[in-house]
Structure formats: structure tokens, C-alpha cells
Write an enzyme that holds these catalytic residues in place. Structure first.
Site, PDB file in Angstrom:
ATOM      1  N   TYR A 124     -50.420   3.131   1.457  1.00 13.49           N
ATOM      2  CA  TYR A 124     -51.664   2.471   1.854  1.00 13.49           C
ATOM      3  C   TYR A 124     -52.848   3.074   1.096  1.00 13.49           C
ATOM      4  CZ  TYR A 124     -55.908   1.616   4.503  1.00 13.49           C
ATOM      5  OH  TYR A 124     -57.197   1.306   4.850  1.00 13.49           O
ATOM      6  N   PRO A 156     -45.705  14.136   9.811  1.00 15.16           N
ATOM      7  CA  PRO A 156     -45.794  14.587   8.415  1.00 15.16           C
ATOM      8  C   PRO A 156     -47.015  13.977   7.729  1.00 15.16           C
ATOM      9  CG  PRO A 156     -43.555  13.888   8.932  1.00 15.16           C
ATOM     10  CD  PRO A 156     -44.414  13.492  10.095  1.00 15.16           C
ATOM     11  N   LYS A 214     -55.381   1.454  -2.007  1.00 13.22           N
ATOM     12  CA  LYS A 214     -56.844   1.443  -2.007  1.00 13.22           C
ATOM     13  C   LYS A 214     -57.394   2.141  -3.253  1.00 13.22           C
ATOM     14  CE  LYS A 214     -57.788  -0.599   1.940  1.00 13.22           C
ATOM     15  NZ  LYS A 214     -58.566  -1.859   2.022  1.00 13.22           N
ATOM     16  N   ASN A 237     -55.689 -15.633   6.216  1.00 16.84           N
ATOM     17  CA  ASN A 237     -54.394 -16.297   6.386  1.00 16.84           C
ATOM     18  C   ASN A 237     -53.919 -16.238   7.835  1.00 16.84           C
ATOM     19  OD1 ASN A 237     -53.495 -13.655   6.715  1.00 16.84           O
ATOM     20  ND2 ASN A 237     -52.235 -13.625   4.870  1.00 16.84           N
ATOM     21  N   SER A 264     -61.338   3.040   1.841  1.00 13.10           N
ATOM     22  CA  SER A 264     -60.825   3.899   2.915  1.00 13.10           C
ATOM     23  C   SER A 264     -60.974   5.361   2.541  1.00 13.10           C
ATOM     24  CB  SER A 264     -59.349   3.588   3.158  1.00 13.10           C
ATOM     25  OG  SER A 264     -58.763   4.545   4.015  1.00 13.10           O
ATOM     26  N   TYR A 312     -64.311   3.654   4.446  1.00 14.66           N
ATOM     27  CA  TYR A 312     -64.393   3.721   5.901  1.00 14.66           C
ATOM     28  C   TYR A 312     -63.696   4.970   6.411  1.00 14.66           C
ATOM     29  CZ  TYR A 312     -64.679  -1.469   5.473  1.00 14.66           C
ATOM     30  OH  TYR A 312     -64.975  -2.753   5.144  1.00 14.66           O
ATOM     31  N   ARG A 369     -61.070  13.627  13.860  1.00 18.62           N
ATOM     32  CA  ARG A 369     -61.380  12.535  12.941  1.00 18.62           C
ATOM     33  C   ARG A 369     -62.804  12.044  13.173  1.00 18.62           C
ATOM     34  NH1 ARG A 369     -57.443  14.534  11.490  1.00 18.62           N
ATOM     35  NH2 ARG A 369     -55.415  13.631  10.920  1.00 18.62           N
TER      36      ARG A 369
END
Length: 334
Positions: free
Chosen positions: A148, A292, A152, A32, A124, A176, A230
Site C-alpha cells: 500500500y 509485524p 502511494k 465505482n 499517505s 494524510y 498515532r
């Protein structure tokens, strides 16, 4: 064989389209254009030397999605469309559930109507919630801590139920970790249209003068240097993982989950240092309070992807940073 990519002109979608073309698949992009532009298609065509179809539509428009599946003789779908910022999802949960959950249901309705029953879902690592152990494997308990991640996780539950109801479905969720970097051509990469929320795009914008400094959220974690750790994965490695999964689904029906990560964690300061070395620029930063919900460390155990998909990440942190910096300096960034 034609593959429909929802969100196909986005950051990850454009790289997946290149990888599909390199393996002889035809890519049909449906987007979109909320977070991307149509000129990405011409850049993918430059790289692949192939013509691509772009369908400008929202994935929640079931009738248009169904028509695209039929018109382009689609055999499988890679579902990348959706909203993806954790902080934004806390402020706008309804938008996230509407886009990510409602959008997937719309897509599945279109696929079922057209008897297209092969799907790769853009999952995710946020579905794991707070790590109970590291590295994270696919057997780690799930329990997302924000809208979020919950969107998922809800989609994964829907997909499991779908596969249980009909054994003809072939579905994989690719969890991911943190995609970064850009294609080696420097024609496609990550440059958010709105304010960036991920580490490397923020560093890139500081390096190019668009932002004054990097905000580091916490330097008192029990990690190598006190900053959060990470698992960062080069977007081209991630894209190649989709092609490997597609090949796997041709041979295997049912429901499957795979972590796509490197298996190695890098701290904020390690990423910052690597970027400074490849760019030759000093990145000013300021340490702030922890956010947080942030955890000290989160990284993958990608062994299952290696064992079943014969896939593993090939590119290191230097390549991730150097490709991102190359793209930031290219004429594709405005």
C-alpha cells in the site's frame, strides 16, 4: 469552477465534496461504488443544498474519465480513488498496484488529453516508512514498508516526473495521517462495508455490539502507556486542507507535498478512553502480540501546511470521538 473527485462518494471524498461546496466550488463525483453507495450523494446534497453529478465508473476507464472531464468542464482533479488497507495490500499486492498505480496513470492520461493540469493526490504518511525521527516533516526520507505504502510512493514519483516534464502542471500530494470522525450533521461518516481495519471504526463496532471486543496489538512499546501512538485528524479538518491546497495551487505551479495531521500523537488507550467518555459505554479489549511492521509512534509536523496553506487542524480528540459516535447512532448506519 468544477472539481472532479475520484472516489468522491467515499468516506474522505464525501467530506471533501462538502468543503468544496461551502467554498463555492462545484464537485463532480466519480466512483465505482466498490466501497461506497450512491445514496451518499443525496446526503451530501442535504448538507450543501446543492445538486451534485455522480459518474459511476472505474478510474481505470480512461475514456469515461476523459468524457467526464469534458462534459462537466472540469478545471482540477482531487484523486482519492484507491485501495487503502495495509494488511490487505500484503495479501493482494497486484490489486493494490492495479488500483492505485494503474488507476492514477489512467487518470493522468485522461487529464493530459483534456488539458486539465491541476491535481491534488490523496497521499499517505506510510510513504515515510519507519520513522527516523519525530515529528515527521516533509523532508523525512521516504521508504514504504508494504505494498500500500509503496503504491502511494510510486504514484508520487510518477507525479514528480510528470511535473518535471511539463511546467504547466500544478500538483500536490497530501500525506494524510489517520482520518477519523464524521461531519457535524451526522449525515456522512465512516462505516466500512467490509470488516474494519482502523482503530476508531473497530471501537465503534464494538460499542454498537457488532464486534465483541477490540484487539490491541502490543502494550509493550516505549510510549506513554505501552500502546502504539498515532496522529489522528478529524476528517472535516482533512477536507478543509484539500480546499486550502486547491487555493494554493491556483497561485503556485510545480510539485508540492504537505503533511495533513494535528502534530500530536494519541495512544490506543488514550483514544479508547476518550471514546468511552463521550459514549458512556465500556469497550472490552484484549491485548495481543505486536503486528509485524508496526512502529511505536508516528505523528506529523504540520508546520509546512500552516506556513504555505494557512491551514491547521482545529478539532480535538473529543470532537473526533463524539462525531464518530454520533454517526454510529444515526439512521445513516445500517
Amino acid at each position: 469552477m468544477n472539481i472532479l473527485l475520484t472516489g468522491g462518494s467515499g468516506y474522505i471524498g464525501s467530506h471533501v465534496a462538502v468543503s468544496l461546496a461551502e467554498k463555492g466550488y462545484g464537485a463532480v463525483l466519480l466512483d465505482n461504488l466498490t466501497n461506497s453507495t450512491a445514496d451518499v450523494v443525496s446526503k451530501i446534497e442535504e448538507i450543501t443544498k446543492q445538486r451534485l453529478a455522480l459518474v459511476v465508473a472505474d478510474v481505470r476507464d480512461t475514456a469515461t474519465v476523459r468524457a467526464a472531464l469534458r462534459a462537466h468542464d472540469v478545471s482540477a482533479v482531487i484523486h482519492l480513488a484507491g485501495l487503502k488497507a495495509v494488511g490487505d495490500s500484503i495479501e493482494k499486492p497486484i490489486e493494490y498496484y492495479a488500483n492505485n498505480v494503474q488507476g492514477t496513470i489512467s487518470l493522468l492520461q485522461a487529464m493530459q488529453a483534456e488539458s486539465v493540469k491541476m491535481l491534488i493526490f490523496s497521499g499517505s504518511a506510510t510513504v515515510y516508512g519507519l520513522p527516523q525521527y519525530l515529528p515527521l516533516d516533509e523532508h523525512h526520507p521516504t521508504g514504504a514498508t508494504n505494498p500500500y505504502g509503496r503504491s502511494k510512493l510510486q504514484v508520487e514519483e510518477i507525479l514528480r516526473d510528470l511535473v518535471r516534464s511539463d511546467s504547466n502542471w500544478r500538483v500536490a500530494s497530501l500525506r494524510y495521517f489517520n482520518p477519523v470522525g464524521a461531519h457535524e450533521s451526522m449525515r456522512i461518516g465512516e462505516w466500512p462495508r467490509s470488516s474494519p481495519t482502523n482503530l476508531l471504526p473497530i471501537i465503534m463496532q464494538v460499542a454498537t455490539g457488532r464486534l465483541s471486543e477490540l484487539q490491541v496489538f502490543g502494550n509493550d512499546y516505549e510510549t506513554i502507556d505501552g500502546t502504539g501512538v498515532r496522529d489522528y485528524i478529524h476528517v472535516s479538518d482533512l477536507a478543509e486542507g484539500h480546499v486550502a491546497t486547491l487555493d494554493y495551487l491556483h497561485q503556485n505551479s510545480g510539485w508540492h507535498t504537505f503533511n495533513l495531521g494535528t502534530g500530536k500523537g494519541y495512544s490506543v488507550f488514550e483514544v479508547l478512553g476518550a471514546f468511552e467518555r463521550v459514549s458512556g459505554r465500556k469497550i472490552p479489549y484484549k491485548v495481543s502480540q505486536r503486528r509485524p511492521g508496526d512502529v511505536a509512534a508516528c505523528y506529523a509536523n504540520p508546520a509546512q501546511a500552516l506556513a504555505k496553506l494557512n491551514w491547521q487542524a482545529q478539532r480535538d480528540l473529543v470532537e473526533m470521538c463524539s462525531s464518530a459516535w454520533g454517526f454510529a447512532q444515526s439512521d445513516c448506519v445500517k
